[in-house]
Design an enzyme around this catalytic site. Structure first.
Site, PDB file in Angstrom:
ATOM      1  N   PHE A 189      -8.093  32.551   2.281  1.00  0.00           N
ATOM      2  CA  PHE A 189      -7.190  34.001   1.586  1.00  0.00           C
ATOM      3  C   PHE A 189      -7.324  32.621   0.612  1.00  0.00           C
ATOM      4  CE2 PHE A 189      -2.399  34.058   3.164  1.00  0.00           C
ATOM      5  CZ  PHE A 189      -2.687  34.658   4.469  1.00  0.00           C
TER       6      PHE A 189
ATOM      7  N   GLN B  46       7.803  35.984  -7.117  1.00  0.00           N
ATOM      8  CA  GLN B  46       6.525  36.506  -6.837  1.00  0.00           C
ATOM      9  C   GLN B  46       6.540  37.870  -5.873  1.00  0.00           C
ATOM     10  OE1 GLN B  46       3.989  34.713  -2.823  1.00  0.00           O
ATOM     11  NE2 GLN B  46       3.224  34.303  -4.903  1.00  0.00           N
TER      12      GLN B  46
ATOM     13  N   HIS C 106       3.790  40.301  -4.525  1.00  0.00           N
ATOM     14  CA  HIS C 106       2.714  40.762  -3.672  1.00  0.00           C
ATOM     15  C   HIS C 106       1.698  41.784  -3.897  1.00  0.00           C
ATOM     16  CE1 HIS C 106       0.324  40.497   0.165  1.00  0.00           C
ATOM     17  NE2 HIS C 106       0.511  39.296  -0.119  1.00  0.00           N
TER      18      HIS C 106
ATOM     19  N   LEU D 242       5.032  45.311   3.958  1.00  0.00           N
ATOM     20  CA  LEU D 242       3.553  43.994   3.391  1.00  0.00           C
ATOM     21  C   LEU D 242       2.081  44.122   4.530  1.00  0.00           C
ATOM     22  CD1 LEU D 242       2.776  41.494   1.747  1.00  0.00           C
ATOM     23  CD2 LEU D 242       3.350  40.053   4.244  1.00  0.00           C
TER      24      LEU D 242
ATOM     25  N   GLU E 264      -2.431  39.488   3.409  1.00  0.00           N
ATOM     26  CA  GLU E 264      -3.213  38.890   2.481  1.00  0.00           C
ATOM     27  C   GLU E 264      -4.419  38.791   3.424  1.00  0.00           C
ATOM     28  OE1 GLU E 264      -2.298  36.749  -1.273  1.00  0.00           O
ATOM     29  OE2 GLU E 264      -4.110  34.908  -0.306  1.00  0.00           O
TER      30      GLU E 264
ATOM     31  N   ARG F 266      -2.339  35.369  -6.251  1.00  0.00           N
ATOM     32  CA  ARG F 266      -0.873  36.724  -6.180  1.00  0.00           C
ATOM     33  C   ARG F 266      -0.695  37.277  -7.543  1.00  0.00           C
ATOM     34  NH1 ARG F 266       2.384  35.391  -0.655  1.00  0.00           N
ATOM     35  NH2 ARG F 266       0.643  35.698   0.638  1.00  0.00           N
TER      36      ARG F 266
ATOM     37  N   HIS G  75       8.466  40.003  -2.655  1.00  0.00           N
ATOM     38  CA  HIS G  75       7.639  38.814  -2.032  1.00  0.00           C
ATOM     39  C   HIS G  75       8.514  37.604  -2.195  1.00  0.00           C
ATOM     40  CE1 HIS G  75       5.133  38.502   1.863  1.00  0.00           C
ATOM     41  NE2 HIS G  75       5.327  36.903   1.281  1.00  0.00           N
TER      42      HIS G  75
ATOM     43  N   ARG H 178       2.947  31.093  -5.703  1.00  0.00           N
ATOM     44  CA  ARG H 178       3.041  30.457  -4.629  1.00  0.00           C
ATOM     45  C   ARG H 178       1.941  30.562  -4.158  1.00  0.00           C
ATOM     46  NH1 ARG H 178       3.494  32.835   1.228  1.00  0.00           N
ATOM     47  NH2 ARG H 178       4.465  34.233   0.410  1.00  0.00           N
TER      48      ARG H 178
END
Ligand SMILES: Cc1cc2nc3c(=O)[nH]c(=O)nc-3n(C[C@H](O)[C@H](O)[C@H](O)COP(=O)(O)OP(=O)(O)OC[C@H]3O[C@@H](n4cnc5c(N)ncnc54)[C@H](O)[C@@H]3O)c2cc1C
Ligand code: SF4
Ligand code: SF4
Ligand code: FES
Lengths: 374, 536
Positions: free
Chosen positions: B87, B203, B205, B215, B218, B249, B314, B349
């Protein structure tokens, strides 16, 4: 911008009035989902339209409705597809799901039906003793397998139009059965036999399903509840020799044999084959009772067009029946049992070649489903 | 002691469902919690509190095992052991997952456990929390709820209350967040006098589907998918030569936005995410959900075609300020999950750290709140409070149509201004403009009208209450962004493009004092990782 007409079934218990239909015109691109159109009507025209919705991505399971009579999620049914099935080619009928009481407009009481049924399958893992220090060691395939049923979002779309549930409101139903398989198929669970005994002995349990394929056809998440029911039955009778009072095992064998021979479901042959030749001829007393009980089902099939007279008279083998039979050879030729699993769908043939033969099973399982959907 | 769980939608419909990618933990013998913690600190652009991050990363492995034991169908490797995927922003592959339905699987298994213990837990499904109550000593005394099914209003007296109301993404449009993510808990806590922290940290994304903002996990990049601009360049080579698509991100979102702003995006304003480079079998096994998203929501076959994506709102790193046991400024009131700010995410995050945050601090809050509840007598909530709330709701329902704007209109304008001015790139002029608009919308929300006059499932009036929550919280987001005159994590100020540790290595807290938002600062806790330049 194209214009769509939504014909929404409205009902509010407070008004004392019976349900009625109301139309809303919405201008929107055809690749947008029906839910967006409903929300736009709600935003601009009438804020009192009731529909549960949240994720807009087919993951929260809130927005199950009937669109032109077919149960579906409003958020993953595109307007252009919905209008294609409209009776007049223009107006999209939107109604609440079936088999569940309506609370308001498109909102149904899932607690009263679906969640009550989920409660019946002991919907949690029953591990044997204390957990290990680290993780349970279980095969990759087993986790992929139960993840198919884990993927159920409890939207109720399958429940809405389950044929057996219409006939027997107590029937455990497709989604709760899939939930049951989620534990039966999980090697970490220790209550497999108890679960199966319970499901098999319940008069409204797994043998109450009429194999109508509806749940497989409509499930938005590929959970294929009917397949899970068949696997539960196979385990119950095959692995645990649980006596099947409802003759389901023979029904299933008949089903498998018919597919092998014809490639698709020959509904006219299914009942006699399941219950013995000459219909009542060799059938056990239990089976006779059940056959009689099943007759309305067959008749309903006729009425709904699922079993058509021409179909009964001329049942054609599908063109690539050899392929189906090959699959049978492959599956039966293997020493270990392969469960039919639809989980990994959509792979094309070359990918299968590359990865070896183990994924041939989806074709076997989808072929009859397509027939059922017709 | 009794425990009640209140949820405005059936619990399995909660937005945690949407978490596709996975959950982080340093569980492999060759990984370490320190490495996980360092990645998180660095990801946060050093704004995360390191004591909290240490706790989260230390407790993560046991939490994963606990979930596994409860029945989560985590992906296995060939040996039948838990397997991982890579990730963004992580130095090791430590993301545990269930295909791409990780959040759903965890949520459903936790719900299974709730059913298992239903003799000890009362469930209030489809009840809407309208208000958090406090007593004369300023302690939390319970909450007021509306039963959505019949419109009745009830006081739930409680020795302790834990807010776990999730995120606030609906303040923006488009967003990856569900329609229920309307800042309820943040607003209720704020109104009750609790501090909010890091609210400016929103955030974006990097891979949300063009058009509807859905979405694309990721996990897709974790499985090897590439990002291309219209010139066919893998532009992450410029911005993050080492981690490429798997940089943090904020970094990837800014890189994309730069490509788009400087004319190297596609004409529709997107860049392309190419999943076709991932082996097909792997796509069907591990990215099944986005195959469906591509098919059902964009009409494309992601195994054959690239996906048009752009950065989209996001997650909110900020929230109700808590300590590591979930305690807010208000005694007896706790917060955990996306509603809260411990802060483990600081300025940005990391993917797959949020489910972990909800689980670790949710559990810690529960344990602490139970301990406190045992020592406390049941507080009282005066009946006048209930009457006041009832009058207020009746007033919303009875406002004559046409006397104000429609709730839906105000909400749409809010979403648009936030996405335009309080997004990936920000500056003083834009933020001031946003503040002005948001303050106007906040007033308009107070007179906005609805159509539904009923009691059964009156979703219209809930929307009106939610709009009030969102406008309150939007104001705090903009105020935080104006206050922070530097660029850190998700806050990028084109007028202050550098990180400025000397002046801004601190949290911005906002609380309501005499009806007005008041800004305070609080220090960042640093245990072992001094701020360094952040490159990927
Ligand atoms: C598309 C998407 C993908 C994501 N992927 C990942 C990922 O791969 N890994 C990861 O770690 N994180 C991921 N996240 C982030 C993560 O999913 C969320 O931050 C997290 O699930 C939030 O959980 P929560 O328990 O705080 O809130 P939620 O799960 O949103 O639950 C909030 C609950 O509060 C209830 N509630 C809210 N308001 C009220 C009210 N007024 N009255 C009564 N009840 C109320 C709701 O009914 C709901 O049950 C993702 C987020 C999104 C949007
Ligand atoms: S196949 Fe069985 S469970 Fe599925 S809808 Fe038909 S009767 Fe119901
Ligand atoms: S099995 Fe499919 S259709 Fe039925 S509730 Fe689950 S997700 Fe919905
Ligand atoms: S809105 Fe969540 S499934 Fe449709």
């Amino acid at each position: 911008m194209p214009k769509y007409t939504l014909n929404i079934r409205r009902f509010s218990p407070e008004t004392g009035k019976p349900a009625y239909f109301e139309t809303f015109d919405v201008e929107m691109e055809g690749h947008r989902p029906v839910l967006d159109a409903i929300l736009e009507a709600r935003a601009d025209q009438d804020g009192s339209i009731g529909i549960r919705c949240s994720c807009q991505a087919a993951i929260c399971g809130s927005c199950g409705v009937r669109i032109n009579g077919n149960p579906a999620l409003a958020c993953n049914t595109l307007l252009r597809d919905a209008v294609a099935t409209a009776e007049d080619g223009v107006t999209i009928d939107i109604e609440p799901m079936g088999n569940m009481p309506v609370i308001k407009d498109l909102i149904v009481d899932m607690d009263a039906v679906h969640w009550k049924k989920v409660d019946r399958v002991v919907p949690w893992l029953v591990p044997a003793g204390d957990p290990p220090e680290r993780e349970y060691v279980v095969p990759h395939e087993a986790m992929v397998d139960v993840t198919q049923t884990m993927a159920c979002i409890h939207c109720g779309v399958c429940v809405s139009d389950c044929l057996s549930m219409e006939a027997d409101p107590e029937f455990i139903g497709p989604a709760a059965s899939a939930k049951a398989y989620r534990f039966v198929g999980d090697p970490r669970d220790s209550a497999t036999k108890d679960r199966l005994v319970h499901l098999a002995n319940d008069p409204s349990g797994i043998y109450d399903c009429t194999h109508c394929f509806k749940c497989v056809e409509v499930c938005p998440k590929g959970v294929a509840p009917m397949n899970q029911i068949m696997r539960l039955r196979r385990r119950a009778t095959g692995d645990y020799k649980i006596k099947d009072h409802n003759n389901g095992y023979r029904h299933e064998k008949a089903f498998v044999n018919i597919i092998e021979k014809w490639g698709t479901l020959h509904e006219a042959k299914l009942l006699p084959d399941s219950y013995g030749e000459g219909i009542l001829g060799k059938a056990t007393p239990d089976a006779q009772k059940n056959l009689i009980g099943s007759l309305p089902t067959a008749l309903r099939g006729l009425a709904s067009g699922k079993v058509t007279i021409p179909k009964v008279l001329h049942h054609h083998k599908i063109p690539d029946i050899d392929k189906v039979q090959d699959i049978y050879k492959k599956v039966e030729g293997r020493p270990e049992r392969i469960e039919l699993n639809l989980y990994i769908v959509g792979e094309d043939a070359d990918a299968l070649e590359e990865e070896g033969a183990s994924e041939v099973t989806p074709i076997a399982a989808t072929a009859p489903a397509e027939e059922g959907a017709s | 002691m009794t425990v009640g769980i209140i949820s405005k939608i059936h619990p399995v419909r909660s937005h945690s469902n949407a978490a596709q990618g996975g959950i982080n933990a340093a569980l492999n013998p060759d990984d370490s919690w320190e490495s996980h913690a360092f990645d998180t600190v660095k990801g946060s652009d050093y704004l995360g509190d390191q004591n909290a991050i240490e706790i989260m990363c230390r407790e993560a492995p046991d939490e994963i095992l606990h979930l596994e034991h409860l029945g989560v169908t985590f992906h296995r490797n060939d040996q039948g052991l838990l397997g991982t995927r890579a990730f963004g922003g992580a130095s090791a592959a430590r993301t545990y997952y269930v295909a791409d339905i990780t959040g759903q699987a965890i949520l459903h298994v936790l719900y299974e456990q709730m059913l298992k213990y239903s003799d000890q837990i009362d469930r209030y499904e489809e009840w809407f929390t309208v208000d958090i109550t406090t007593d004369d000593d300023g302690r939390c005394s319970g909450a007021i709820m509306r039963n959505i099914r019949d419109g009745s209003l009830e006081v739930f007296k409680a020795k302790t209350v834990i807010l776990a109301t999730g995120g606030s993404g609906q303040i923006y449009k488009p967003t990856t967040n569900a329609l229920v993510c309307t800042a309820d808990g943040q607003a209720m806590a704020y109104r009750a006098g609790a501090s909010l922290m890091d609210m400016e940290m929103i955030q974006y994304h990097p891979t949300t589907l063009l058009g509807n903002g859905l979405l694309i996990t990721e996990g897709a990049r974790g499985e090897g998918a590439h990002l291309y601009n219209a010139l066919g360049e893998r532009f992450m080579e410029k911005d993050a030569p080492n981690k490429m698509e798997l940089a943090s991100r904020d970094v990837v979102s800014r890189a994309e936005q730069t490509e788009i702003n400087e004319g190297r995006g596609f004409p529709d304003g997107s860049v392309h995410l190419d999943v076709t480079v991932v082996p097909k079998k792997r796509i069907h096994e591990a990215l099944r959900e986005i195959v469906m998203v591509g098919r059902d929501f964009a009409g494309i076959d992601i195994t054959k075609e690239p996906i048009p994506v752009k950065p989209g709102q996001h997650y909110i790193m900020g929230g109700v300020k808590t300590d590591v046991d979930g305690q807010t400024d208000i005694p007896g009131l706790y917060a955990a999950g996306e509603v809260a700010c411990v802060s483990v995410h600081g300025g940005n995050r990391l993917g797959a750290n949020s489910l972990l945050d909800t689980l670790i601090f949710g559990k810690r809050s529960g344990v602490h709140a139970a301990g406190v509840a045992k020592q406390r007598n049941m507080p009282d909530v005066p009946a006048t409070r209930l009457d006041q709330v009832r009058d207020e709701i009746d007033e919303r329902i009875n406002r004559a149509p046409g006397t104000g704007r429609r709730v839906s209109e105000v909400k749409a304008e809010l979403g648009a201004i936030m996405d335009a001015k309080v997004a990936v790139y920000r500056d003083e002029a834009g933020l001031q403009e946003a503040l002005e608009v948001v303050r106007r919308l906040k007033e308009e929300a107070k007179t906005a009208t609805i159509d539904d006059k009923g009691t059964v499932f009156n979703q219209d009036v809930l929307g009106s209450i939610e709009l009030g929550y969102m406008t309150d919280i939007a104001e705090t987001i903009v105020l935080g962004a104006i206050e922070r005159k530097e660029s850190r994590g998700a806050q990028f100020r084109t007028d202050y493009p550098e990180r400025n540790d000397e002046e801004w290595l601190k949290h911005i807290d906002i609380k309501l004092v005499d009806g007005e938002p008041k800004i305070e600062y609080s220090p960042v806790t640093i245990t072992q990782w001094q701020p360094q330049a952040r490159t990927y």
